[in-house]
Motif scaffolding. Structure first.
Motif, PDB file in Angstrom:
ATOM      1  N   LEU A 140      26.261 -43.579 -51.632  1.00  0.00           N
ATOM      2  CA  LEU A 140      25.231 -42.771 -51.536  1.00  0.00           C
ATOM      3  C   LEU A 140      25.118 -41.625 -52.366  1.00  0.00           C
ATOM      4  CD1 LEU A 140      24.746 -43.392 -47.847  1.00  0.00           C
ATOM      5  CD2 LEU A 140      23.097 -44.184 -49.367  1.00  0.00           C
ATOM      6  N   SER A 141      26.288 -40.789 -52.549  1.00  0.00           N
ATOM      7  CA  SER A 141      26.374 -40.119 -53.335  1.00  0.00           C
ATOM      8  C   SER A 141      25.986 -40.118 -54.765  1.00  0.00           C
ATOM      9  CB  SER A 141      28.028 -39.359 -53.254  1.00  0.00           C
ATOM     10  OG  SER A 141      28.105 -38.816 -51.940  1.00  0.00           O
ATOM     11  N   LYS A 142      26.838 -41.191 -55.181  1.00  0.00           N
ATOM     12  CA  LYS A 142      26.583 -41.951 -56.416  1.00  0.00           C
ATOM     13  C   LYS A 142      25.185 -41.893 -56.917  1.00  0.00           C
ATOM     14  CE  LYS A 142      31.110 -43.839 -57.785  1.00  0.00           C
ATOM     15  NZ  LYS A 142      31.700 -44.988 -57.515  1.00  0.00           N
ATOM     16  N   ALA A 143      24.258 -42.497 -55.738  1.00  0.00           N
ATOM     17  CA  ALA A 143      22.840 -42.751 -56.011  1.00  0.00           C
ATOM     18  C   ALA A 143      21.956 -41.562 -56.377  1.00  0.00           C
ATOM     19  CB  ALA A 143      22.459 -43.472 -54.854  1.00  0.00           C
ATOM     20  N   ILE A 144      22.452 -40.501 -55.505  1.00  0.00           N
ATOM     21  CA  ILE A 144      21.680 -39.096 -55.958  1.00  0.00           C
ATOM     22  C   ILE A 144      22.316 -38.486 -56.922  1.00  0.00           C
ATOM     23  CG2 ILE A 144      21.841 -36.709 -54.976  1.00  0.00           C
ATOM     24  CD1 ILE A 144      22.450 -37.516 -52.211  1.00  0.00           C
ATOM     25  N   ARG A 151      23.096 -31.923 -57.556  1.00  0.00           N
ATOM     26  CA  ARG A 151      22.510 -32.021 -56.459  1.00  0.00           C
ATOM     27  C   ARG A 151      21.858 -30.793 -56.099  1.00  0.00           C
ATOM     28  NH1 ARG A 151      26.241 -35.012 -51.708  1.00  0.00           N
ATOM     29  NH2 ARG A 151      25.770 -33.329 -50.108  1.00  0.00           N
ATOM     30  N   VAL A 152      21.117 -30.313 -56.815  1.00  0.00           N
ATOM     31  CA  VAL A 152      20.304 -29.110 -56.772  1.00  0.00           C
ATOM     32  C   VAL A 152      18.706 -29.182 -56.690  1.00  0.00           C
ATOM     33  CG1 VAL A 152      21.869 -27.398 -57.192  1.00  0.00           C
ATOM     34  CG2 VAL A 152      20.454 -28.492 -58.775  1.00  0.00           C
ATOM     35  N   SER A 153      17.911 -28.674 -56.194  1.00  0.00           N
ATOM     36  CA  SER A 153      16.543 -29.061 -56.094  1.00  0.00           C
ATOM     37  C   SER A 153      16.128 -30.316 -55.918  1.00  0.00           C
ATOM     38  CB  SER A 153      16.045 -28.349 -57.309  1.00  0.00           C
ATOM     39  OG  SER A 153      16.076 -26.918 -57.480  1.00  0.00           O
ATOM     40  N   LEU A 154      16.698 -31.042 -54.925  1.00  0.00           N
ATOM     41  CA  LEU A 154      16.500 -32.163 -54.935  1.00  0.00           C
ATOM     42  C   LEU A 154      15.001 -32.830 -54.593  1.00  0.00           C
ATOM     43  CD1 LEU A 154      19.245 -33.044 -51.909  1.00  0.00           C
ATOM     44  CD2 LEU A 154      19.444 -33.192 -54.564  1.00  0.00           C
ATOM     45  N   ILE A 161      18.190 -39.960 -49.397  1.00  0.00           N
ATOM     46  CA  ILE A 161      19.203 -40.587 -49.481  1.00  0.00           C
ATOM     47  C   ILE A 161      20.327 -39.604 -48.857  1.00  0.00           C
ATOM     48  CG2 ILE A 161      21.168 -41.170 -51.058  1.00  0.00           C
ATOM     49  CD1 ILE A 161      18.843 -41.935 -53.039  1.00  0.00           C
ATOM     50  N   LEU A 162      20.197 -38.157 -49.066  1.00  0.00           N
ATOM     51  CA  LEU A 162      21.134 -37.503 -48.279  1.00  0.00           C
ATOM     52  C   LEU A 162      20.858 -37.333 -46.834  1.00  0.00           C
ATOM     53  CD1 LEU A 162      22.816 -35.102 -48.916  1.00  0.00           C
ATOM     54  CD2 LEU A 162      21.071 -33.458 -48.750  1.00  0.00           C
ATOM     55  N   THR A 163      19.780 -37.650 -46.328  1.00  0.00           N
ATOM     56  CA  THR A 163      19.636 -38.103 -44.953  1.00  0.00           C
ATOM     57  C   THR A 163      20.355 -39.138 -44.289  1.00  0.00           C
ATOM     58  OG1 THR A 163      17.346 -36.961 -45.174  1.00  0.00           O
ATOM     59  CG2 THR A 163      17.911 -38.276 -43.003  1.00  0.00           C
ATOM     60  N   GLU A 184      21.283 -28.948 -45.170  1.00  0.00           N
ATOM     61  CA  GLU A 184      20.961 -29.094 -46.619  1.00  0.00           C
ATOM     62  C   GLU A 184      19.798 -29.848 -46.928  1.00  0.00           C
ATOM     63  OE1 GLU A 184      23.169 -31.126 -50.653  1.00  0.00           O
ATOM     64  OE2 GLU A 184      24.328 -31.098 -49.028  1.00  0.00           O
ATOM     65  N   ALA A 185      19.495 -31.074 -46.165  1.00  0.00           N
ATOM     66  CA  ALA A 185      18.258 -32.078 -46.383  1.00  0.00           C
ATOM     67  C   ALA A 185      17.248 -31.126 -45.971  1.00  0.00           C
ATOM     68  CB  ALA A 185      18.451 -33.211 -45.764  1.00  0.00           C
ATOM     69  N   LEU A 186      17.268 -30.469 -45.039  1.00  0.00           N
ATOM     70  CA  LEU A 186      16.249 -29.561 -44.522  1.00  0.00           C
ATOM     71  C   LEU A 186      15.595 -28.572 -45.361  1.00  0.00           C
ATOM     72  CD1 LEU A 186      13.829 -29.236 -42.257  1.00  0.00           C
ATOM     73  CD2 LEU A 186      15.772 -27.918 -41.018  1.00  0.00           C
ATOM     74  N   ASN A 187      16.707 -27.855 -45.743  1.00  0.00           N
ATOM     75  CA  ASN A 187      16.379 -26.770 -46.560  1.00  0.00           C
ATOM     76  C   ASN A 187      16.019 -27.161 -48.042  1.00  0.00           C
ATOM     77  OD1 ASN A 187      17.028 -23.900 -47.964  1.00  0.00           O
ATOM     78  ND2 ASN A 187      18.383 -24.824 -49.449  1.00  0.00           N
ATOM     79  N   ASN A 188      16.130 -28.345 -48.590  1.00  0.00           N
ATOM     80  CA  ASN A 188      15.629 -29.011 -49.800  1.00  0.00           C
ATOM     81  C   ASN A 188      14.125 -29.304 -49.493  1.00  0.00           C
ATOM     82  OD1 ASN A 188      17.476 -29.563 -52.527  1.00  0.00           O
ATOM     83  ND2 ASN A 188      18.823 -29.412 -50.775  1.00  0.00           N
TER      84      ASN A 188
END
Length: 294
Positions: A140-144, A151-154, A161-163, A184-188
């Motif tokens: 999942l990290s590789k997918a992002i 991993r900024v401004s997703l 994917i982060l969720t 982190e997901a909510l902030n994005n």
């Protein structure tokens, strides 16, 4: 998703006959005989998941139905995505894994966003089928990273994917890590200028509410429950509406405010009754009975 008319009936009938299958044999376990006859005569058209079952039984590639009919307006990768989404709703991860194995080397999925989609669901399958959370996190990290290495401004997809990473942390009882990821997901998602699918934000808010409840942080959980509940109401969405009512009720019961909690728990059961979700209603009635007894 329904298939548009594009000589589908002729293709299906010819392959059935080529495989020496009767109408009854091909229809078995997939649809009724009358429905198959209707498909072959092009009086009606199957959904993509029914077509997938036909292709499996006929031992042919799903792509062939699309490739052979040049008049089709259906975009094959989109059809595959819709099929995966259908199986995800059904929690049929084995079927998802089979599709990914068939498509991961396909030239139709070399586009970065499509490759990312397959990686995302492969990670989910590693968790649910293999119980390998480490491999799931890595995938999942590789997918992002495929589209956003820093991993900024997703984007909305990257946030989804982060969720999924947060949900796996929750499933493996690593609740503090789950909270960190969900925040982190909510902030994005709150920084996005426009959100196309509000269900993604609701999933994040519900994930936070569940994780905080597990950490006995009931006030924090309630704050995200109410945010989710208000979002459902403002957007006129039923998605997770009964779940937020349950979580609010659960929190109040745990805080000793039993009567207030029962009000929300009753609302949860009422919503399930209105939606005619009889199986889930039975499960929730049992869960609520245990909660109130404890």
């Amino acid at each position: 998703m329904k298939l548009e008319k594009y000589l589908f009936g002729e293709i299906l009938q010819s392959f059935r006959q080529y495989k020496n299958l009767t109408v009854e044999e091909l229809a078995e376990g997939i649809c009724t005989v009358d429905e198959l006859i209707s498909f072959e005569k092009e009086r009606s058209y199957p959904t993509i998941d029914v077509l997938y079952k036909f292709s499996k039984k006929l031992d042919m590639e799903l792509t062939y139905f699309f490739d052979i009919a040049s008049k089709t307006t259906v975009h094959y990768p989109n059809a595959v995505i819709q099929l995966i989404e259908k199986f995800k709703r059904d929690r049929n991860y084995e079927a998802i894994s089979n599709i990914i194995q068939q498509e991961e080397d396909s030239p139709l999925f070399t586009q970065k966003s499509l490759k990312q989609y397959l990686m995302w669901h492969q990670g989910i399958c590693y968790h649910h089928l293999d119980g390998d959370s480490d491999k799931a996190f890595d995938t999942l990290s590789k997918a992002i990273a495929l589209t956003n290495p820093k991993r900024v401004s997703l984007t909305e997809r990257e946030i989804e994917i982060l969720t999924s990473i947060g949900l796996i942390f929750y499933d493996t009882k690593n609740y503090r890590s789950a909270v960190t990821i969900f925040l982190e997901a909510l902030n994005n998602i709150e920084n996005l200028p426009h959100v196309l699918n509000m269900k993604g934000k609701l999933r994040i808010l519900f994930g936070l509410s569940q994780a905080y409840t597990k950490l006995d942080m009931y006030e924090e959980s309630l704050s995200y429950c109410y945010k989710g509940l208000n979002l459902c109401i403002n957007e006129e969405l039923l998605y997770l509406l009964n779940e937020f009512h349950y979580q609010i009720g659960h929190n109040y019961v745990q805080m000793g405010e039993v009567e207030k909690g029962k009000h929300y728990l009753d609302e949860c059961l009422h919503l399930l009754t209105l939606e005619k979700k009889t199986k889930l209603l039975s499960i929730m009635e049992s869960e609520i009975a245990k909660l109130l007894k404890s």
